[in-house]
Each structure stands twice: as C-alpha cells, then as structure tokens.
Write a protein that holds these residues in place. Structure first.
Motif, PDB file in Angstrom:
ATOM      1  N   GLY A 187     -19.604  -7.891  -5.079  1.00 48.22           N
ATOM      2  CA  GLY A 187     -19.693  -6.587  -4.428  1.00 48.22           C
ATOM      3  C   GLY A 187     -19.472  -5.474  -5.428  1.00 48.22           C
ATOM      4  N   ARG A 188     -18.282  -4.901  -5.389  1.00 46.46           N
ATOM      5  CA  ARG A 188     -17.969  -3.797  -6.297  1.00 46.46           C
ATOM      6  C   ARG A 188     -17.968  -4.224  -7.756  1.00 46.46           C
ATOM      7  NH1 ARG A 188     -15.988   0.794  -3.936  1.00 46.46           N
ATOM      8  NH2 ARG A 188     -15.529   0.672  -1.696  1.00 46.46           N
ATOM      9  N   GLY A 189     -17.716  -5.498  -7.994  1.00 46.63           N
ATOM     10  CA  GLY A 189     -17.689  -5.984  -9.370  1.00 46.63           C
ATOM     11  C   GLY A 189     -19.023  -5.894 -10.086  1.00 46.63           C
ATOM     12  N   ARG A 190     -20.111  -5.733  -9.340  1.00 44.52           N
ATOM     13  CA  ARG A 190     -21.432  -5.583  -9.956  1.00 44.52           C
ATOM     14  C   ARG A 190     -21.523  -4.331 -10.820  1.00 44.52           C
ATOM     15  NH1 ARG A 190     -25.901  -8.228  -7.717  1.00 44.52           N
ATOM     16  NH2 ARG A 190     -25.400  -9.732  -6.090  1.00 44.52           N
ATOM     17  N   ARG A 191     -20.653  -3.360 -10.558  1.00 48.53           N
ATOM     18  CA  ARG A 191     -20.693  -2.104 -11.304  1.00 48.53           C
ATOM     19  C   ARG A 191     -19.990  -2.204 -12.650  1.00 48.53           C
ATOM     20  NH1 ARG A 191     -18.689   1.636  -6.173  1.00 48.53           N
ATOM     21  NH2 ARG A 191     -20.332   0.975  -4.707  1.00 48.53           N
ATOM     22  N   VAL A 192     -19.278  -3.292 -12.891  1.00 52.47           N
ATOM     23  CA  VAL A 192     -18.484  -3.460 -14.111  1.00 52.47           C
ATOM     24  C   VAL A 192     -19.247  -4.346 -15.093  1.00 52.47           C
ATOM     25  CG1 VAL A 192     -16.259  -4.200 -15.040  1.00 52.47           C
ATOM     26  CG2 VAL A 192     -16.399  -3.286 -12.715  1.00 52.47           C
ATOM     27  N   PRO A 193     -19.347  -3.974 -16.371  1.00 54.19           N
ATOM     28  CA  PRO A 193     -20.003  -4.847 -17.361  1.00 54.19           C
ATOM     29  C   PRO A 193     -19.359  -6.235 -17.391  1.00 54.19           C
ATOM     30  CG  PRO A 193     -19.631  -2.675 -18.293  1.00 54.19           C
ATOM     31  CD  PRO A 193     -18.915  -2.695 -16.966  1.00 54.19           C
ATOM     32  N   ARG A 194     -20.188  -7.234 -17.551  1.00 52.58           N
ATOM     33  CA  ARG A 194     -19.693  -8.607 -17.478  1.00 52.58           C
ATOM     34  C   ARG A 194     -18.637  -8.946 -18.527  1.00 52.58           C
ATOM     35  NH1 ARG A 194     -25.432 -11.706 -16.186  1.00 52.58           N
ATOM     36  NH2 ARG A 194     -25.692 -10.876 -14.073  1.00 52.58           N
ATOM     37  N   PRO A 195     -18.779  -8.508 -19.786  1.00 50.83           N
ATOM     38  CA  PRO A 195     -17.715  -8.829 -20.749  1.00 50.83           C
ATOM     39  C   PRO A 195     -16.348  -8.297 -20.331  1.00 50.83           C
ATOM     40  CG  PRO A 195     -19.687  -8.092 -21.895  1.00 50.83           C
ATOM     41  CD  PRO A 195     -19.925  -7.845 -20.435  1.00 50.83           C
ATOM     42  N   TRP A 196     -16.326  -7.105 -19.724  1.00 44.56           N
ATOM     43  CA  TRP A 196     -15.052  -6.558 -19.272  1.00 44.56           C
ATOM     44  C   TRP A 196     -14.527  -7.322 -18.071  1.00 44.56           C
ATOM     45  CZ3 TRP A 196     -12.484  -3.850 -22.521  1.00 44.56           C
ATOM     46  CH2 TRP A 196     -13.141  -3.013 -23.426  1.00 44.56           C
ATOM     47  N   LEU A 197     -15.422  -7.765 -17.186  1.00 47.54           N
ATOM     48  CA  LEU A 197     -14.994  -8.575 -16.049  1.00 47.54           C
ATOM     49  C   LEU A 197     -14.353  -9.875 -16.525  1.00 47.54           C
ATOM     50  CD1 LEU A 197     -17.811  -8.364 -13.321  1.00 47.54           C
ATOM     51  CD2 LEU A 197     -15.403  -7.761 -13.053  1.00 47.54           C
ATOM     52  N   LEU A 198     -15.033 -10.542 -17.460  1.00 42.30           N
ATOM     53  CA  LEU A 198     -14.528 -11.827 -17.933  1.00 42.30           C
ATOM     54  C   LEU A 198     -13.272 -11.650 -18.774  1.00 42.30           C
ATOM     55  CD1 LEU A 198     -17.940 -13.465 -18.904  1.00 42.30           C
ATOM     56  CD2 LEU A 198     -16.470 -14.136 -17.005  1.00 42.30           C
ATOM     57  N   GLY A 199     -13.325 -10.745 -19.752  1.00 41.27           N
ATOM     58  CA  GLY A 199     -12.171 -10.543 -20.620  1.00 41.27           C
ATOM     59  C   GLY A 199     -10.969 -10.008 -19.868  1.00 41.27           C
ATOM     60  N   GLY A 200     -11.200  -8.999 -19.007  1.00 36.50           N
ATOM     61  CA  GLY A 200     -10.095  -8.456 -18.220  1.00 36.50           C
ATOM     62  C   GLY A 200      -9.527  -9.482 -17.263  1.00 36.50           C
ATOM     63  N   GLY A 201     -10.412 -10.301 -16.667  1.00 38.03           N
ATOM     64  CA  GLY A 201      -9.943 -11.349 -15.766  1.00 38.03           C
ATOM     65  C   GLY A 201      -9.048 -12.350 -16.476  1.00 38.03           C
ATOM     66  N   LEU A 202      -9.425 -12.740 -17.693  1.00 35.99           N
ATOM     67  CA  LEU A 202      -8.617 -13.701 -18.439  1.00 35.99           C
ATOM     68  C   LEU A 202      -7.267 -13.103 -18.835  1.00 35.99           C
ATOM     69  CD1 LEU A 202     -11.334 -15.362 -20.702  1.00 35.99           C
ATOM     70  CD2 LEU A 202     -10.212 -16.335 -18.698  1.00 35.99           C
ATOM     71  N   LEU A 203      -7.242 -11.815 -19.147  1.00 36.70           N
ATOM     72  CA  LEU A 203      -5.958 -11.175 -19.451  1.00 36.70           C
ATOM     73  C   LEU A 203      -5.047 -11.172 -18.226  1.00 36.70           C
ATOM     74  CD1 LEU A 203      -7.167  -8.175 -21.655  1.00 36.70           C
ATOM     75  CD2 LEU A 203      -5.929 -10.219 -22.415  1.00 36.70           C
ATOM     76  N   LEU A 204      -5.620 -10.952 -17.038  1.00 36.09           N
ATOM     77  CA  LEU A 204      -4.816 -11.015 -15.809  1.00 36.09           C
ATOM     78  C   LEU A 204      -4.351 -12.445 -15.525  1.00 36.09           C
ATOM     79  CD1 LEU A 204      -6.716  -8.578 -13.414  1.00 36.09           C
ATOM     80  CD2 LEU A 204      -4.472  -8.249 -14.475  1.00 36.09           C
TER      81      LEU A 204
END
Length: 303
Positions: A166-183
């Motif tokens: 949904g809203r995650g489509r607006r976020v670049p994939r590298p930031w989604l993956l990298g930020g997710g791993l940091l969390l």
C-alpha cells in the motif's frame, strides 16, 4: 525444496503481468504468513499435548494437500531458449558461473540476495540462541510459548506485507529493505536484553513488520532482474546461498552461545543484520532506477 522453491519463484512472472508482480508476491507471502501463524499455534500445542510423532504425521497430511492442489493447476508452458541439451559437469559449472555473473551484473539481484542473506543469518541465530533464550526465560519450558511468538511474528509480517503493498509503494525499495533490516536489528536487541515474555511478543511483532519487505520485495527484485531462461538458475543459486548463510548463522550462533551465552549471540546477530541493512542501501544506490518508488515505476510502465 530443491525442486519446489526455484520452480515456484520462476513460474510467477509467467502467470501474472510484470506490473502485478509485487501484488502477486504479496499474496503468496500473505498465504505463507497465515499458514505459519496458524501452524505455529496449533503445532506448538500438538507437540506439547500429542507428541512429536503425531505432530509430524499431521505435517505430512498438509504436504499431501499441497500435492493435490498443485496437481490440478493447468500450466501452458511458453517457448524458452534452451542453453544446453545434455547435463554435464562442465555445463553445470557453466550454469553456476552464469548465475553468479547475473548477481554481479544486476543490482536488483544483488540487492535482493543481500537482504535475504540477512534474514537467513538471523534465522540461523534465532534457531540456536533464540530458542534457548525463550526456554530459559520460561517458568515451564515448552513449545506453546514458541508457537505463540511465531504466530505474533506472522501477524507482524502480515501487517508489514499489507503496508508494503500500500503506502510502502511510495518508498524506494533500497530504503524499504535497508530500513526494515535496521528495525529488525532493534527488535533483536530488545529480545536479547529482556527475559519477559511480553517484551518477546512486542519484539516478535516488530521484527515481523520490519522483515516483511525482505520476503516480498526480494522475490520481486529477483524476478525483475533476470531473463526467463535464467530464472531457474538464479533462483536455484538463491536457495543454495540462503541455505549456506543459514548454516553459517547456525554455526556462529552455536559457537557464541556455547562460549558467551544467548544474549551476546543475539546481540551479534543484531549487529550483522544492521550491517547488512546498510549494505542493502549501498547496493540499491548503484542503480538509480531502484531509487524510484514502486508507484512511480508502475506509472511509467502504464504510460
């Protein structure tokens, strides 16, 4: 799994259009999440109350159901370019080299495998140190508590999958993956330094949400970054590398846990996952097209 997993991943792009790959992979991931959550709760109860043998027989029946459902799928294969007609050791090693070459040439494949590697290493640590950490904190050790935590992890993954689609489509994939791993790393730290089941539950939910992009987006990235005639090799290489990283994680976790305890092992796992999250962002920055959001790419494709 050697046959099933690469085939499942490689056939998806032939079933759905490229613009719907993320949705299709989200649905596949959601199905697995729901099954894991239900299976974890019932499986933990079955092991504690019915025994391991009965639990394994029930598991066997579920695989039989999968066989039946797969057998009724009608598949019309498309023409693919054959790269060789007979399997030889030289040809096999050539396929392996080609699969590794795709990893080096494609930022999408590199990003997807980097993020997946963190998930599998983390799984190896949790398999060894996480189980012991939970059982030592329990007043009465058993599998039911572990089943509840697995279900909580699955619920968190479901929420994360819904958000990514949904809203995650607006976020670049590298930031989604990298930020997710940091969390995920933050959740692992909370899990490591506590002995309270309530904290374990919150950490499991957070880890589930944050790890969801690694399951959904990595599959999509690998499918987008490979040609049809390479998919089988790339996904087979993925499964081999992921199991190798899992074994590395299990080995490291066993060594650290035996020498220093479960808390240092889980903290080491958190550090490795965080470093991999930073590497995922670095992989993504190599390809400017990856820094565009999924929403923007789909708008360009439809235009």
């Amino acid at each position: 799994n050697v046959f099933f997993l690469p085939a499942k991943s490689a056939i998806t792009p032939e079933i759905v259009p490229k613009s719907q790959l993320l949705v299709a992979n989200a649905l596949l991931s959601a199905a697995g999440i729901v099954a894991t959550a239900v299976g974890a709760i019932f499986g933990g109860w079955a092991v504690d109350h019915l025994g391991w043998g009965t639990a394994m027989r029930i598991d066997a029946v579920t695989y039989l159901v999968s066989v039946i459902t797969l057998a009724i799928i009608v598949y019309r294969p498309t023409a693919h370019r054959a790269t060789q007609t007979a399997m030889t050791w030289r040809g096999y090693l050539g396929d392996v080299r080609e699969g590794l070459g795709t990893l080096g040439r494609s930022s999408r494949v590199g990003l997807g495998l980097t993020a997946l590697a963190a998930v599998w290493v983390g799984g190896g640590f949790l398999h060894v140190a996480g189980n012991q950490h939970i059982q030592r904190a329990a007043s009465v050790p058993g599998m039911e508590r572990l089943g509840l935590l697995m279900a909580t992890l699955g619920i968190g993954s479901g929420v994360g999958t819904w958000w990514v689609n949904g809203r995650g489509r607006r976020v670049p994939r590298p930031w989604l993956l990298g930020g997710g791993l940091l969390l995920v790393a933050v959740g692992l730290v909370a899990f490591a330094i506590s002995s309270r089941f309530a904290v374990f539950t919150i950490a499991a939910f957070l880890i589930g949400i944050a790890a969801a992009p690694s399951f959904v987006l990595c599959e999509t990235l690998l499918q987008e970054g490979t040609e049809p005639h390479q998919r089988g090799r790339v996904f087979s290489m993925r499964d081999f590398l992921m199991r190798l990283t899992f074994l590395v994680g299990v080995t490291l976790a066993g060594w650290i846990t035996r020498g220093y305890g479960t808390e240092p092992a889980l903290l080491a796992c958190a550090a490795l996952v965080a470093i991999t999250g930073l590497l995922a962002v670095a992989w993504g920055r190599r390809d400017p097209s990856l820094m565009a959001s999924s929403e923007a790419r789909e708008g360009q494709a439809s235009g």
